[in-house]
Design an enzyme around this catalytic site. Structure first.
Site, PDB file in Angstrom:
ATOM      1  N   TYR A 130      22.728-115.774   9.279  1.00 15.35           N
ATOM      2  CA  TYR A 130      23.594-114.753   9.883  1.00 15.35           C
ATOM      3  C   TYR A 130      23.233-113.415   9.226  1.00 15.35           C
ATOM      4  O   TYR A 130      22.130-113.278   8.687  1.00 15.35           O
ATOM      5  CB  TYR A 130      25.051-115.220   9.647  1.00 15.35           C
ATOM      6  N   ARG A 183      22.152-103.872  21.623  1.00  6.28           N
ATOM      7  CA  ARG A 183      22.650-103.244  20.371  1.00  6.28           C
ATOM      8  C   ARG A 183      22.779-104.352  19.335  1.00  6.28           C
ATOM      9  O   ARG A 183      23.844-104.866  19.100  1.00  6.28           O
ATOM     10  CB  ARG A 183      23.978-102.542  20.664  1.00  6.28           C
ATOM     11  N   LYS A 201      25.254-116.796  15.563  1.00  7.77           N
ATOM     12  CA  LYS A 201      26.711-116.872  15.774  1.00  7.77           C
ATOM     13  C   LYS A 201      27.111-118.319  16.058  1.00  7.77           C
ATOM     14  O   LYS A 201      28.149-118.782  15.591  1.00  7.77           O
ATOM     15  CB  LYS A 201      27.127-115.982  16.951  1.00  7.77           C
ATOM     16  N   GLU A 272      28.215-110.658  22.981  1.00  5.84           N
ATOM     17  CA  GLU A 272      27.837-110.214  21.638  1.00  5.84           C
ATOM     18  C   GLU A 272      26.745-109.157  21.690  1.00  5.84           C
ATOM     19  O   GLU A 272      25.734-109.325  22.385  1.00  5.84           O
ATOM     20  CB  GLU A 272      27.326-111.438  20.855  1.00  5.84           C
ATOM     21  N   ASP A 273      26.952-108.102  20.963  1.00  6.70           N
ATOM     22  CA  ASP A 273      25.943-107.064  20.745  1.00  6.70           C
ATOM     23  C   ASP A 273      25.390-106.465  22.041  1.00  6.70           C
ATOM     24  O   ASP A 273      24.171-106.310  22.221  1.00  6.70           O
ATOM     25  CB  ASP A 273      24.833-107.581  19.821  1.00  6.70           C
ATOM     26  N   ASP A 295      33.183-110.115  21.200  1.00  2.83           N
ATOM     27  CA  ASP A 295      33.376-110.259  19.761  1.00  2.83           C
ATOM     28  C   ASP A 295      33.341-108.912  19.036  1.00  2.83           C
ATOM     29  O   ASP A 295      34.113-108.674  18.111  1.00  2.83           O
ATOM     30  CB  ASP A 295      32.270-111.190  19.232  1.00  2.83           C
ATOM     31  N   ASP A 296      32.439-108.031  19.465  1.00  2.00           N
ATOM     32  CA  ASP A 296      32.299-106.754  18.749  1.00  2.00           C
ATOM     33  C   ASP A 296      33.529-105.867  18.941  1.00  2.00           C
ATOM     34  O   ASP A 296      33.912-105.131  18.033  1.00  2.00           O
ATOM     35  CB  ASP A 296      31.027-106.028  19.219  1.00  2.00           C
ATOM     36  N   ASN A 446      26.329-103.410   9.938  1.00  2.00           N
ATOM     37  CA  ASN A 446      25.330-104.428   9.576  1.00  2.00           C
ATOM     38  C   ASN A 446      23.959-104.032  10.106  1.00  2.00           C
ATOM     39  O   ASN A 446      23.877-103.248  11.039  1.00  2.00           O
ATOM     40  CB  ASN A 446      25.722-105.770  10.230  1.00  2.00           C
TER      41      ASN A 446
HETATM   42  N1  NAI Z   1      31.487-106.087  10.250  1.00  2.00           N
HETATM   43  C1  NAI Z   1      31.597-106.535  11.466  1.00  2.00           C
HETATM   44  O1  NAI Z   1      32.210-107.587  11.716  1.00  2.00           O
HETATM   45  C2  NAI Z   1      31.004-105.795  12.602  1.00  2.00           C
HETATM   46  C3  NAI Z   1      30.145-104.752  12.388  1.00  2.00           C
HETATM   47  N2  NAI Z   1      29.615-104.082  13.443  1.00  2.00           N
HETATM   48  C4  NAI Z   1      28.666-103.022  13.136  1.00  2.00           C
HETATM   49  O2  NAI Z   1      29.176-101.793  13.561  1.00  2.00           O
HETATM   50  C5  NAI Z   1      28.109-100.941  13.906  1.00  2.00           C
HETATM   51  C6  NAI Z   1      28.438-100.230  15.187  1.00  2.00           C
HETATM   52  O3  NAI Z   1      28.588-101.143  16.254  1.00  2.00           O
HETATM   53  P1  NAI Z   1      29.062-100.632  17.692  1.00  2.00           P
HETATM   54  O4  NAI Z   1      30.361 -99.921  17.602  1.00  2.00           O
HETATM   55  O5  NAI Z   1      28.990-101.752  18.615  1.00  2.00           O
HETATM   56  O6  NAI Z   1      27.899 -99.593  17.992  1.00  2.00           O
HETATM   57  P2  NAI Z   1      27.866 -98.406  19.000  1.00  2.00           P
HETATM   58  O7  NAI Z   1      26.459 -98.026  19.166  1.00  2.00           O
HETATM   59  O8  NAI Z   1      28.690 -98.745  20.194  1.00  2.00           O
HETATM   60  O9  NAI Z   1      28.630 -97.205  18.227  1.00  2.00           O
HETATM   61  C7  NAI Z   1      28.129 -96.510  17.137  1.00  2.00           C
HETATM   62  C8  NAI Z   1      29.016 -95.290  16.926  1.00  2.00           C
HETATM   63  O10 NAI Z   1      28.644 -94.651  15.715  1.00  2.00           O
HETATM   64  C9  NAI Z   1      28.563 -93.256  15.933  1.00  2.00           C
HETATM   65  N3  NAI Z   1      27.622 -92.651  15.016  1.00  2.00           N
HETATM   66  C10 NAI Z   1      26.269 -92.690  15.077  1.00  2.00           C
HETATM   67  N4  NAI Z   1      25.751 -91.922  14.093  1.00  2.00           N
HETATM   68  C11 NAI Z   1      26.793 -91.418  13.420  1.00  2.00           C
HETATM   69  C12 NAI Z   1      26.898 -90.539  12.302  1.00  2.00           C
HETATM   70  N5  NAI Z   1      25.814 -90.058  11.701  1.00  2.00           N
HETATM   71  N6  NAI Z   1      28.123 -90.185  11.879  1.00  2.00           N
HETATM   72  C13 NAI Z   1      29.216 -90.684  12.474  1.00  2.00           C
HETATM   73  N7  NAI Z   1      29.197 -91.506  13.537  1.00  2.00           N
HETATM   74  C14 NAI Z   1      27.991 -91.870  13.986  1.00  2.00           C
HETATM   75  C15 NAI Z   1      28.120 -93.120  17.376  1.00  2.00           C
HETATM   76  O11 NAI Z   1      28.456 -91.829  17.882  1.00  2.00           O
HETATM   77  C16 NAI Z   1      28.916 -94.238  18.025  1.00  2.00           C
HETATM   78  O12 NAI Z   1      30.191 -93.746  18.330  1.00  2.00           O
HETATM   79  C17 NAI Z   1      26.851-101.806  13.924  1.00  2.00           C
HETATM   80  O13 NAI Z   1      26.118-101.558  12.750  1.00  2.00           O
HETATM   81  C18 NAI Z   1      27.372-103.211  13.894  1.00  2.00           C
HETATM   82  O14 NAI Z   1      26.521-104.066  13.178  1.00  2.00           O
HETATM   83  C19 NAI Z   1      29.938-104.365  14.735  1.00  2.00           C
HETATM   84  C20 NAI Z   1      30.772-105.406  15.007  1.00  2.00           C
HETATM   85  C21 NAI Z   1      31.334-106.226  13.956  1.00  2.00           C
HETATM   86  C1  PYR Z   2      28.978-108.812  12.903  1.00  2.00           C
HETATM   87  C2  PYR Z   2      28.653-108.317  14.217  1.00  2.00           C
HETATM   88  O1  PYR Z   2      29.081-108.879  15.217  1.00  2.00           O
HETATM   89  C3  PYR Z   2      27.839-107.150  14.359  1.00  2.00           C
HETATM   90  O2  PYR Z   2      27.460-106.536  13.358  1.00  2.00           O
HETATM   91  O3  PYR Z   2      27.536-106.806  15.502  1.00  2.00           O
HETATM   92 MG    MG Z   3      28.064-108.304  16.968  1.00  2.00          MG
END
Ligand code: NAI
Ligand code: PYR
Ligand code: MG
Length: 604
Positions: A130, A183, A201, A272-273, A295-296, A446
């Site tokens: 993962y 993504r 996953k 997912e993603d 999930d996201d 991540n």
């Molecule tokens: N810990 C967890 O369980 C999870 C973590 N994530 C992580 O969250 C991250 C984002 O995922 P999503 O929201 O789906 O992506 P997304 O692409 O939909 O959104 C990214 C956001 O970040 C903003 N952004 C980009 N550069 C930036 C900067 N320099 N300053 C401030 N904001 C900025 C963008 O404008 C956008 O609003 C990924 O790295 C993903 O791995 C996502 C889901 C679960």
């Molecule tokens: C953990 C997860 O779902 C993500 O980073 O997109």
């Molecule tokens: Mg995800």
């Protein structure tokens, strides 16, 4: 009115193996000889007992000595440990990929042994199957590819999916994880190579929720890629075309969803993603038609909410104080907006305040800075969270993270931006001025390099008193004074397995907000006061099966309360409705698949 006595008593039900839907009884395999050895589900390698060797045509195809499951397990772990020793000092990527390869080879060969080592060593192996290593695997997938796993539906398969779905060899499928690769973690568009995510996953589903691995299906929907590097790579395994857009794109997803539904009407599909626009659009499009969730958006929201509530408790304050917490969310994508929506609803519920009052303490920042109503081309999905410039105390549209943190002095700084290191030294030092006695920093992006900050930087710059959580694992931080900074892993892995399992066992045909809220609330209440006060907001990954049983039971109960539970297998809606809270937890636990070698021939 039905009375409980008219049914099998729930405890009797639990004792009866007949009602266990996940643990397979003795089964007869229809294959023989080498075909069995090459089928990872049935293969026991050197563990085949002599009777099975005789009766399944395996004599002579294996060395004569029969090795026990425990010995096989030890041998694998010994190989793993020597690999660790032999790769010591090599670059981290090389070591991580070597570890992934040895686990993947076992997965290809012997699923029972693979899942047993995974379950028993989940904390150590989760970072390999993962996040973070799965990200590296996706980036290198075309080169690493040896055997297919899961199914691949491409834009070229339009019109064929209803028949293709029958190419999948298993008769039953309970859980599908679907991506279009647009993504992948914080790594962007990886096209077909994103298949690693559904695979990872679903491995977590098996390890955490005990979903039977014979009934899982990872799926890649390949609609092209806009990643120029991949399009130019002659070894790239996906469609070499730009991504489909608009109706063309949706028609492919529609066709897939209908094909799945036709063959397995009760299968749960986890999206997912997906890039944000399709994540939101597909969720709205399907959530009332199919048993699915994103999930996201939804899993992440619940995990973050549990962390936010934990951070209130970690300050020694009651949950009713949630309404007074100032929370800065960096990242206005599918994850960040999902978190805001759920957290604001929770504030309203807990404090009874209005939506606008609940929103007032949240600040949203995207790549263009603080999101306000003055933004030109304001994204409609972010609009409900945009600040009115009159209410933000001198801050202006597009204010930077450091400006916002210095002005607001938030209790919580939460990153879901996908941008590594944006919580830099200056931002972290500014968090020292937080109005909280225990400022919380959530670097949730991540994989590891995309985390908004490292654990060491967070504790070094923001102070030893902070609460820290990251999406990918970091080691606890030793302060050198006998104290340790605890690192929490705020990852949706604490919720999605329970959401899937609870929904499956309830037999609900939809996943509602109420079921998702129940999942988040159960996770939030899982930790006791003593741990929370030490800054431990989430359980250890080692207890993921236990967490998942509790979360799954909460989801199942919510489905019963909403009158959605139709039952699963031989356990119908009425039996479910009459189970006590404890019996539901027991029922969920009892239905978790656990890897043991099942007899492949009937004992005479
Ligand atoms: N810990 C967890 O369980 C999870 C973590 N994530 C992580 O969250 C991250 C984002 O995922 P999503 O929201 O789906 O992506 P997304 O692409 O939909 O959104 C990214 C956001 O970040 C903003 N952004 C980009 N550069 C930036 C900067 N320099 N300053 C401030 N904001 C900025 C963008 O404008 C956008 O609003 C990924 O790295 C993903 O791995 C996502 C889901 C679960
Ligand atoms: C953990 C997860 O779902 C993500 O980073 O997109
Ligand atoms: Mg995800």
């Amino acid at each position: 009115m039905w009375k409980f006595s008219r049914f099998v008593s729930a405890s009797k039900l639990l004792r009866s193996r007949r009602f266990s839907t996940a643990i397979p009884g003795p089964c007869i395999v229809h294959k023989r000889g080498a075909d069995i050895l090459h089928d990872p589900w049935f293969n026991k390698d050197t563990g085949f007992p002599l009777t099975e060797r005789d009766r399944l045509g395996l004599r002579g195809l294996l060395p004569p000595r029969v090795i026990s499951f425990e010995q096989q397990y030890e041998r694998f772990m010994d190989s793993f440990r020597s690999l660790e020793k032999n790769t010591h000092g090599q670059p981290e990527k090389v070591v991580s990929l070597a570890k992934w390869r040895i686990l993947n080879r076992l997965h290809d060969r012997n699923e029972t042994l693979y899942y047993r080592v995974l379950i028993d060593n989940i904390k150590e192996f989760a970072p390999i199957i993962y996040t973070p290593t799965v990200g590296l695997v996706c980036q290198n997938y075309s080169g690493l590819f040896r055997r297919p796993r899961g199914m691949y539906f491409s834009a070229k398969d339009k019109g064929e999916m209803m028949s293709m779905i029958y190419n999948w060899p298993a008769h039953e499928v309970d859980m599908i994880v679907l991506t279009d690769g647009s993504r992948i973690l914080g790594l962007g568009d990886l096209g077909v190579q994103g298949i690693g995510i559904p695979i990872g996953k679903l491995d977590v589903y098996v390890a955490a929720a005990g979903i039977n691995p014979q009934r899982i299906l990872p799926v890649m929907l390949d609609v092209g890629t806009n990643n120029e590097k991949l399009l130019g790579d002659r070894l790239y395994l996906g469609l070499r075309q730009p991504r489909l857009e608009g109706e063309e794109y949706l028609s492919i997803v529609d066709e897939f969803m209908e094909a799945v539904h036709a063959r397995w009407p009760k299968a749960i599909v986890q999206f997912e993603d997906f890039q944000m626009k399709w994540a939101f659009e597909t969720l709205e499009r399907y959530k009332k038609r199919f048993c699915m969730f994103n999930d996201d958006i939804q899993g992440t929201a619940g995990v973050a909410l549990a962390g936010l509530l934990g951070s209130v408790r970690s300050q020694g304050r009651p949950l009713s104080d949630f309404v007074n917490q100032k929370i800065v969310v960096v990242g206005a994508g599918s994850a960040g907006l999902g978190v805001l929506k759920m957290a604001i609803q929770a504030v309203e519920r807990i404090s009874g305040c209005s939506e606008s009052a609940a929103k007032s303490q949240f600040f949203l920042i995207d790549k263009n800075g603080l999101v306000t109503t003055e933004r030109s081309n304001l994204d409609p999905a972010a609009a409900p969270f945009a600040k009115n410039p009159r209410d933000i105390d001198g801050l202006t549209e597009g204010a930077s993270i450091i400006e916002v943190v210095k002005k607001i002095k938030p209790h919580v700084l939460l990153g879901l931006s996908g941008v590594g290191g944006i919580f830099n030294e200056e931002v972290l030092k500014a968090m020292r001025e937080s109005v909280s006695t225990k400022p919380a920093i959530f670097a949730m992006s991540n994989p590891t390099l995309n985390a908004e900050c490292t654990a060491i930087d967070a504790f070094n710059h923001a102070g030893e008193h902070i609460v820290f959580a990251s999406g990918s694992p970091f080691e606890n931080v030793d302060f050198g004074n006998g104290k340790v900074g605890h690192v929490n892993q705020a990852n949706n892995m604490y919720l999605f397995p329970g959401i899937g399992l609870g929904t499956l066992l309830s037999g609900a045909h939809l996943i509602t907000d109420g079921m998702l809220q129940a999942a988040a609330e159960r996770l939030a209440s899982y930790m006791d006061e003593e741990d929370i006060l030490k800054g431990i907001l989430y359980p250890s990954v080692n207890s993921i099966r236990d967490v998942t049983a509790e979360v799954g039971a909460a989801v199942l109960r919510a489905a019963v309360e909403e009158d959605l539970a139709e039952g699963y297998g031989e356990v119908g809606s009425r039996e479910l409705a009459h189970m006590s809270k404890e019996e539901i937890v027991e029922y969920v636990r009892h239905n978790m698949w656990y890897p043991v070698y099942s007899p492949l021939v009937h004992e005479k």
